[in-house]
Design a protein around this motif. Structure first.
Motif, PDB file in Angstrom:
ATOM      1  N   ALA A  61       0.821  -1.206   0.000  1.00 36.67           N
ATOM      2  CA  ALA A  61       0.000   0.000   0.000  1.00 36.67           C
ATOM      3  C   ALA A  61       0.861   1.265   0.000  1.00 36.67           C
ATOM      4  O   ALA A  61       0.531   2.266  -0.650  1.00 36.67           O
ATOM      5  CB  ALA A  61      -0.934   0.002   1.211  1.00 36.67           C
ATOM      6  N   THR A  62       1.989   1.222   0.722  1.00 35.68           N
ATOM      7  CA  THR A  62       2.902   2.367   0.750  1.00 35.68           C
ATOM      8  C   THR A  62       3.500   2.617  -0.629  1.00 35.68           C
ATOM      9  O   THR A  62       3.595   3.761  -1.087  1.00 35.68           O
ATOM     10  CB  THR A  62       4.020   2.135   1.775  1.00 35.68           C
ATOM     11  N   MET A  63       3.913   1.547  -1.322  1.00 32.70           N
ATOM     12  CA  MET A  63       4.475   1.690  -2.663  1.00 32.70           C
ATOM     13  C   MET A  63       3.420   2.211  -3.640  1.00 32.70           C
ATOM     14  O   MET A  63       3.711   3.063  -4.488  1.00 32.70           O
ATOM     15  CB  MET A  63       5.019   0.343  -3.138  1.00 32.70           C
ATOM     16  N   ALA A  64       2.188   1.715  -3.514  1.00 36.93           N
ATOM     17  CA  ALA A  64       1.116   2.177  -4.398  1.00 36.93           C
ATOM     18  C   ALA A  64       0.844   3.661  -4.197  1.00 36.93           C
ATOM     19  O   ALA A  64       0.566   4.393  -5.159  1.00 36.93           O
ATOM     20  CB  ALA A  64      -0.156   1.369  -4.139  1.00 36.93           C
ATOM     21  N   CYS A  65       0.941   4.135  -2.960  1.00 31.36           N
ATOM     22  CA  CYS A  65       0.739   5.551  -2.677  1.00 31.36           C
ATOM     23  C   CYS A  65       1.921   6.379  -3.173  1.00 31.36           C
ATOM     24  O   CYS A  65       1.735   7.447  -3.755  1.00 31.36           O
ATOM     25  CB  CYS A  65       0.529   5.750  -1.175  1.00 31.36           C
ATOM     26  N   ALA A  66       3.132   5.892  -2.959  1.00 28.35           N
ATOM     27  CA  ALA A  66       4.332   6.647  -3.315  1.00 28.35           C
ATOM     28  C   ALA A  66       4.439   6.895  -4.815  1.00 28.35           C
ATOM     29  O   ALA A  66       4.974   7.925  -5.241  1.00 28.35           O
ATOM     30  CB  ALA A  66       5.579   5.913  -2.820  1.00 28.35           C
ATOM     31  N   TYR A  67       3.914   5.975  -5.626  1.00 28.47           N
ATOM     32  CA  TYR A  67       4.005   6.110  -7.083  1.00 28.47           C
ATOM     33  C   TYR A  67       2.896   6.983  -7.664  1.00 28.47           C
ATOM     34  O   TYR A  67       2.881   7.239  -8.870  1.00 28.47           O
ATOM     35  CB  TYR A  67       3.985   4.741  -7.748  1.00 28.47           C
ATOM     36  N   ARG A  68       1.950   7.430  -6.844  1.00 30.24           N
ATOM     37  CA  ARG A  68       0.907   8.342  -7.298  1.00 30.24           C
ATOM     38  C   ARG A  68       1.298   9.774  -6.929  1.00 30.24           C
ATOM     39  O   ARG A  68       1.767  10.023  -5.816  1.00 30.24           O
ATOM     40  CB  ARG A  68      -0.438   7.988  -6.650  1.00 30.24           C
ATOM     41  N   GLY A  69       1.119  10.702  -7.876  1.00 27.48           N
ATOM     42  CA  GLY A  69       1.595  12.065  -7.667  1.00 27.48           C
ATOM     43  C   GLY A  69       1.080  12.706  -6.392  1.00 27.48           C
ATOM     44  O   GLY A  69       1.852  13.102  -5.519  1.00 27.48           O
ATOM     45  N   GLY A  70      -0.231  12.824  -6.246  1.00 25.13           N
ATOM     46  CA  GLY A  70      -0.795  13.492  -5.080  1.00 25.13           C
ATOM     47  C   GLY A  70      -0.546  12.755  -3.794  1.00 25.13           C
ATOM     48  O   GLY A  70      -0.146  13.345  -2.786  1.00 25.13           O
ATOM     49  N   CYS A  71      -0.764  11.436  -3.802  1.00 25.14           N
ATOM     50  CA  CYS A  71      -0.589  10.643  -2.585  1.00 25.14           C
ATOM     51  C   CYS A  71       0.883  10.601  -2.185  1.00 25.14           C
ATOM     52  O   CYS A  71       1.217  10.646  -1.001  1.00 25.14           O
ATOM     53  CB  CYS A  71      -1.125   9.229  -2.801  1.00 25.14           C
ATOM     54  N   ALA A 100      -1.141  17.213   7.336  1.00 24.71           N
ATOM     55  CA  ALA A 100      -0.530  16.221   6.452  1.00 24.71           C
ATOM     56  C   ALA A 100      -1.367  14.947   6.384  1.00 24.71           C
ATOM     57  O   ALA A 100      -1.542  14.356   5.308  1.00 24.71           O
ATOM     58  CB  ALA A 100       0.891  15.905   6.928  1.00 24.71           C
ATOM     59  N   LEU A 101      -1.903  14.529   7.522  1.00 30.27           N
ATOM     60  CA  LEU A 101      -2.770  13.341   7.538  1.00 30.27           C
ATOM     61  C   LEU A 101      -4.098  13.610   6.826  1.00 30.27           C
ATOM     62  O   LEU A 101      -4.632  12.723   6.153  1.00 30.27           O
ATOM     63  CB  LEU A 101      -3.029  12.910   8.985  1.00 30.27           C
ATOM     64  N   ILE A 102      -4.622  14.823   6.961  1.00 29.20           N
ATOM     65  CA  ILE A 102      -5.852  15.178   6.250  1.00 29.20           C
ATOM     66  C   ILE A 102      -5.628  15.080   4.748  1.00 29.20           C
ATOM     67  O   ILE A 102      -6.458  14.532   4.006  1.00 29.20           O
ATOM     68  CB  ILE A 102      -6.310  16.594   6.650  1.00 29.20           C
ATOM     69  N   ALA A 103      -4.496  15.614   4.276  1.00 29.05           N
ATOM     70  CA  ALA A 103      -4.180  15.539   2.851  1.00 29.05           C
ATOM     71  C   ALA A 103      -3.997  14.093   2.405  1.00 29.05           C
ATOM     72  O   ALA A 103      -4.475  13.682   1.341  1.00 29.05           O
ATOM     73  CB  ALA A 103      -2.916  16.353   2.560  1.00 29.05           C
ATOM     74  N   LEU A 104      -3.320  13.289   3.226  1.00 19.50           N
ATOM     75  CA  LEU A 104      -3.053  11.896   2.867  1.00 19.50           C
ATOM     76  C   LEU A 104      -4.346  11.089   2.778  1.00 19.50           C
ATOM     77  O   LEU A 104      -4.576  10.341   1.819  1.00 19.50           O
ATOM     78  CB  LEU A 104      -2.104  11.274   3.892  1.00 19.50           C
ATOM     79  N   LEU A 105      -5.230  11.256   3.760  1.00 17.59           N
ATOM     80  CA  LEU A 105      -6.465  10.475   3.776  1.00 17.59           C
ATOM     81  C   LEU A 105      -7.500  10.974   2.769  1.00 17.59           C
ATOM     82  O   LEU A 105      -8.482  10.285   2.502  1.00 17.59           O
ATOM     83  CB  LEU A 105      -7.088  10.480   5.169  1.00 17.59           C
ATOM     84  N   SER A 106      -7.278  12.145   2.207  1.00 12.86           N
ATOM     85  CA  SER A 106      -8.201  12.635   1.185  1.00 12.86           C
ATOM     86  C   SER A 106      -7.966  11.981  -0.173  1.00 12.86           C
ATOM     87  O   SER A 106      -8.796  12.102  -1.073  1.00 12.86           O
ATOM     88  CB  SER A 106      -8.069  14.159   1.040  1.00 12.86           C
ATOM     89  N   THR A 107      -6.839  11.261  -0.332  1.00 14.08           N
ATOM     90  CA  THR A 107      -6.556  10.550  -1.579  1.00 14.08           C
ATOM     91  C   THR A 107      -7.006   9.098  -1.443  1.00 14.08           C
ATOM     92  O   THR A 107      -6.955   8.527  -0.344  1.00 14.08           O
ATOM     93  CB  THR A 107      -5.054  10.586  -1.904  1.00 14.08           C
ATOM     94  N   PRO A 108      -7.444   8.456  -2.538  1.00 13.91           N
ATOM     95  CA  PRO A 108      -7.887   7.056  -2.459  1.00 13.91           C
ATOM     96  C   PRO A 108      -6.784   6.126  -1.974  1.00 13.91           C
ATOM     97  O   PRO A 108      -7.024   5.240  -1.150  1.00 13.91           O
ATOM     98  CB  PRO A 108      -8.298   6.731  -3.900  1.00 13.91           C
ATOM     99  N   GLU A 109      -5.550   6.339  -2.472  1.00 16.61           N
ATOM    100  CA  GLU A 109      -4.448   5.461  -2.067  1.00 16.61           C
ATOM    101  C   GLU A 109      -4.068   5.686  -0.606  1.00 16.61           C
ATOM    102  O   GLU A 109      -3.727   4.745   0.110  1.00 16.61           O
ATOM    103  CB  GLU A 109      -3.224   5.707  -2.961  1.00 16.61           C
ATOM    104  N   GLY A 110      -4.146   6.949  -0.149  1.00 10.43           N
ATOM    105  CA  GLY A 110      -3.821   7.239   1.243  1.00 10.43           C
ATOM    106  C   GLY A 110      -4.840   6.653   2.196  1.00 10.43           C
ATOM    107  O   GLY A 110      -4.495   6.177   3.283  1.00 10.43           O
ATOM    108  N   LYS A 111      -6.103   6.672   1.797  1.00 11.60           N
ATOM    109  CA  LYS A 111      -7.142   6.080   2.634  1.00 11.60           C
ATOM    110  C   LYS A 111      -6.932   4.574   2.768  1.00 11.60           C
ATOM    111  O   LYS A 111      -7.095   3.999   3.854  1.00 11.60           O
ATOM    112  CB  LYS A 111      -8.517   6.365   2.024  1.00 11.60           C
ATOM    113  N   ARG A 112      -6.528   3.924   1.677  1.00 10.18           N
ATOM    114  CA  ARG A 112      -6.243   2.487   1.732  1.00 10.18           C
ATOM    115  C   ARG A 112      -4.999   2.221   2.586  1.00 10.18           C
ATOM    116  O   ARG A 112      -4.904   1.197   3.258  1.00 10.18           O
ATOM    117  CB  ARG A 112      -6.054   1.941   0.324  1.00 10.18           C
TER     118      ARG A 112
END
Length: 286
Positions: A61-71, A100-112
């Protein structure tokens, strides 16, 4: 025009048409071949469904988030802003960590990522240490809540399209920020930004007074210069207050009542004088 010239012109037109047909056939062949190689281009293609977040390992899940621009950007901000909380130096959720957590959880990958399955004790400990932030972060990322403009800005910045639109807005609306004018380019940038899904909370956010930008002035200038809302300025005890201009109907009614009261008083006074004079004349006659 001679016959030879007509034949030459017809030959040129024929050659051009044949060339266009060949180019169209080549483009069609390339399109067909690309459709065969890329399934996403097929008309009946459906994206594969993602497994439930709690079944996905946190490393994946961390890798999937890291490869997405916003997340990826939000994840980087989280690692910087929440380092003291995650490492156990403090148990307080700071403002920067919360944003920072608000921004992270607002993305689909961050929520996962927040719901992923931990694969070691370090991951479990990290999740436990960010618990002080959970309540407020969850509330701010709920779709129907009205949040501060700082939180709304972080949510927009975590989405690549919204972030780009906000950059154009900040670049093209400098004169509006200072209260001069809302140019056509500024209005267009504002409209594009507000059409973004991640900018929904920007349209309803409120100013706390602790922002890194002139929140109150920008909102007032946006309403007046870009949206045409009117304001009246009232001077009360050496302080200037700006209020939205409302209808003058209540004031008109009060003015009418004052005039009516004045006329009624005058009428009653004249009537009393007339009655008094009539009584005096009757007394004198008798």
């Amino acid at each position: 025009m001679s016959m030879k010239m007509i034949i030459k012109v017809l030959m040129i037109i024929l050659i051009c048409q044949l060339g266009d047909c060949r180019r169209k056939k080549k483009s069609r062949n390339r399109e067909r071949s690309s459709r065969g190689l890329v399934p996403q281009l097929m008309a009946n293609y459906t994206a594969p469904s993602l497994p439930p977040a709690h079944e996905v390992g946190c490393n994946h899940a961390t890798m999937a988030c890291a490869y997405r621009g916003g997340c990826g950007l939000a994840l980087q901000q989280y690692m910087q802003s929440c380092s003291d909380l995650v490492s156990g130096i403090t148990d307080t959720c700071s403002k920067d960590c919360r944003f920072a957590l608000i921004a992270l959880l607002s993305t689909p990958e961050g929520k996962r990522l927040m719901e992923c399955n931990c694969e070691d004790d370090s991951c479990h400990l990290q999740k436990a240490r960010v618990e002080p932030c959970r309540t407020e972060v969850t509330w701010n990322t709920s779709p129907d809540t009205i949040v501060s403009c700082s939180a709304a800005t972080w949510i927009c910045a975590a989405d690549p399209l919204c972030s780009t639109a906000m950059d154009y807005y900040n670049r093209n609306c400098q004169k509006m920020f200072t209260g001069k004018k809302c140019s056509r380019r500024c209005k267009n940038s504002l409209d594009i930004m507000l059409r973004q899904k991640s900018a929904a909370k920007l349209a309803t956010c409120y100013c706390e007074g602790t922002e890194d930008f002139e929140c109150i002035n920008i909102r007032r200038n946006t309403d007046v210069l870009c949206f045409g809302k009117k304001e009246v300025v009232e001077v009360i005890e050496n302080t200037v207050e700006s209020k939205p201009k409302t209808s003058g109907a209540p004031k008109d009614r009060s003015l009418v009542l004052v005039i009516f009261s004045f006329l009624a008083t005058c009428l009653l006074t004249e009537l009393g004088s007339a009655v008094n004079m009539a009584l005096q004349s009757v007394i004198l006659v008798t």
